[in-house]
Design a protein around this motif. Structure first.
Motif, short mmCIF file in Angstrom:
data_model
loop_
_atom_site.label_atom_id
_atom_site.label_comp_id
_atom_site.label_asym_id
_atom_site.label_seq_id
_atom_site.Cartn_x
_atom_site.Cartn_y
_atom_site.Cartn_z
N LYS A 1 53.94 31.98 14.52
CA LYS A 1 53.34 31.50 15.76
C LYS A 1 52.34 30.38 15.57
O LYS A 1 51.95 29.71 16.54
N VAL A 2 51.88 30.16 14.34
CA VAL A 2 50.74 29.28 14.14
C VAL A 2 51.05 27.82 14.48
O VAL A 2 50.18 27.08 14.97
N LEU A 3 52.27 27.38 14.26
CA LEU A 3 52.60 25.98 14.56
C LEU A 3 52.63 25.72 16.06
O LEU A 3 52.19 24.67 16.53
N GLU A 4 53.11 26.70 16.81
CA GLU A 4 53.07 26.58 18.27
C GLU A 4 51.62 26.54 18.74
O GLU A 4 51.25 25.74 19.61
N ALA A 5 50.78 27.41 18.16
CA ALA A 5 49.36 27.45 18.52
C ALA A 5 48.67 26.13 18.18
O ALA A 5 47.80 25.66 18.91
N MET A 6 49.08 25.53 17.08
CA MET A 6 48.50 24.25 16.66
C MET A 6 48.81 23.15 17.67
O MET A 6 47.95 22.34 18.02
N LEU A 7 50.03 23.12 18.13
CA LEU A 7 50.42 22.10 19.10
C LEU A 7 49.71 22.29 20.44
O LEU A 7 49.57 21.35 21.21
N LEU A 8 49.23 23.52 20.70
CA LEU A 8 48.47 23.80 21.91
C LEU A 8 46.97 23.59 21.71
O LEU A 8 46.19 23.73 22.66
N GLY A 9 46.57 23.29 20.46
CA GLY A 9 45.17 23.04 20.18
C GLY A 9 44.35 24.28 19.89
O GLY A 9 43.12 24.22 19.82
N ASP A 10 45.01 25.44 19.70
CA ASP A 10 44.28 26.68 19.46
C ASP A 10 43.86 26.84 17.99
O ASP A 10 43.05 27.70 17.66
N VAL A 11 44.45 26.06 17.12
CA VAL A 11 44.10 26.06 15.70
C VAL A 11 44.35 24.64 15.19
O VAL A 11 45.23 23.95 15.70
N GLN A 12 43.53 24.20 14.25
CA GLN A 12 43.63 22.80 13.80
C GLN A 12 44.28 22.64 12.43
O GLN A 12 44.77 21.57 12.10
N LEU A 13 44.27 23.68 11.62
CA LEU A 13 44.83 23.56 10.28
C LEU A 13 45.51 24.87 9.91
O LEU A 13 45.03 25.95 10.25
N ALA A 14 46.63 24.75 9.22
CA ALA A 14 47.35 25.93 8.74
C ALA A 14 48.10 25.54 7.48
O ALA A 14 48.22 24.35 7.16
N ALA A 15 48.59 26.53 6.78
CA ALA A 15 49.37 26.27 5.56
C ALA A 15 50.53 27.26 5.49
O ALA A 15 50.58 28.11 4.61
N PRO A 16 51.47 27.14 6.42
CA PRO A 16 52.62 28.04 6.41
C PRO A 16 53.50 27.80 5.19
O PRO A 16 53.50 26.72 4.59
N THR A 17 54.27 28.80 4.85
CA THR A 17 55.25 28.61 3.80
C THR A 17 56.24 27.55 4.26
O THR A 17 56.50 27.40 5.45
N LEU A 18 56.80 26.85 3.31
CA LEU A 18 57.74 25.78 3.64
C LEU A 18 58.94 26.30 4.43
O LEU A 18 59.55 25.57 5.20
N SER A 19 59.24 27.58 4.27
CA SER A 19 60.36 28.18 5.00
C SER A 19 60.14 28.17 6.51
O SER A 19 61.11 28.23 7.28
#
Length: 332
Positions: free
Chosen positions: A77-95
């Motif tokens: 979910k973190v990438l969707e949240a990032m695009l909404l501005g709810d989080v600014q940085l993440a490091a998901p697995t490349l998968s």
């Protein structure tokens, strides 16, 4: 009279708002950094180091808040949240970038890299760096790679040959490549979030999983899996990512300071990944809770032979040139 009072009140309110604007402008820029693993993993330690470096380099103008262990969002979910501005940085697995680009699926191919030295050579090459930009069309910006390490197989029974995995269920990340990898073994892959893995193993809802030594140790998977095969069959790496809107909206000087802090933190985290692979494997072995199976060259060759067809299966969407370049990185 009443109208004059209303106008006077509105004027005072406008003056108050205007007076508050400079103060708001002086507030520090907040970066929420969300990730899914424990604080004592390479990613967790890198995030804390990044927080310290940003504070030093920006003089407190930028504040980093780190949220480990899926406290804010899981990798799904973190990438969707990032695009909404709810989080600014993440490091998901490349998968986890499969919905945004196909080229990063390269890093899930089994037995592509022999060790982290080969991974590093490829990622720092022009082609590897170019792949960081593969998500920009979706509003995201890749800022750098972070290692966790090479993956091992754990299971409820000893795994020495590919045939030993047949019929077993394995938890995997959401990845078509990883799904194909286990199907090549006649095993059943089950996509579940990282936060669920311990319970799935403990309750025998799945028979096994694949992960790095640091994740197996920090999340105590070794306590509920009697066998771990040191296969080094795959790579678990992350891409540190932000949204284009946030990144491009930073003042130029601030962006340079944050980027410099991140580069230093990634170098720090990548060294930890190497050290912890050795240290955490030793701790797991010393615990006596699980048996570590070391494959002979002949046994490992059987696993390579069983999984190698996955390369051809995904060659069309990843690109033969990228696969060949990555494999060539095994030879310095």
């Amino acid at each position: 009279m009443k109208m004059n009072w209303l106008l006077m009140t509105a004027g005072l309110a406008a003056t108050a708002i205007a007076a508050s604007i400079p103060a708001l402008a002086d507030d520090p820029i907040l970066i929420k950094f969300a990730h899914v693993v424990a604080e004592n993993t390479p990613k967790g330690l890198m995030a804390e180091r990044f927080k310290e470096l940003v504070a030093e380099k920006t003089g407190g103008d930028v504040v980093v808040q780190v949220f480990p262990n899926s406290q804010l969002f899981g990798d799904d979910k973190v990438l969707e949240a990032m695009l909404l501005g709810d989080v600014q940085l993440a490091a998901p697995t490349l998968s986890k970038f499969g919905r945004y680009t196909e080229v990063l699926e390269l890093y899930d191919l089994p037995f592509l890299f022999e060790d982290l030295d080969a991974v590093e050579r490829f990622q720092q090459s022009p082609l590897g760096q170019e792949m960081l930009h593969s998500v920009e069309g979706k509003g995201l910006i890749g800022l750098g790679y972070l290692h966790n390490g090479m993956k091992q197989l754990s299971a409820s029974k000893p795994l020495r040959t590919p045939e030993d995995a047949a019929g077993l269920t394995f938890r995997i990340m959401s990845s078509e490549v990883l799904e194909a990898q286990f199907e090549a073994l006649d095993a059943a892959p089950i996509k579940k979030s990282f936060s669920e893995v311990f319970m799935l193993l403990q309750t025998n809802a799945v028979d096994g999983q694949e992960n790095t030594w640091s994740n197996i140790y920090s999340k105590k998977f070794y306590e509920v899996q009697p066998y771990i095969t040191e296969s080094n069959h795959g790579l678990l790496d992350y891409m540190v990512v932000t949204s284009a809107e946030f990144w491009n909206g930073l003042p130029d000087e601030t962006r340079e300071q944050v980027a410099e802090a991140l580069d230093e933190a990634l170098a720090y985290g990548n060294q930890i990944a190497r050290d912890k692979a050795i240290e955490d494997k030793r701790k797991i072995a010393e615990s006596g809770r699980t048996e570590i199976i070391e494959l002979s060259d002949a046994e490992r060759a059987q696993w390579v032979e069983a999984m190698k067809p996955v390369w051809q299966q995904f060659e069309g969407q990843i690109g033969r040139e990228r696969i060949e370049a990555a494999y060539s990185a095994n030879r310095p």
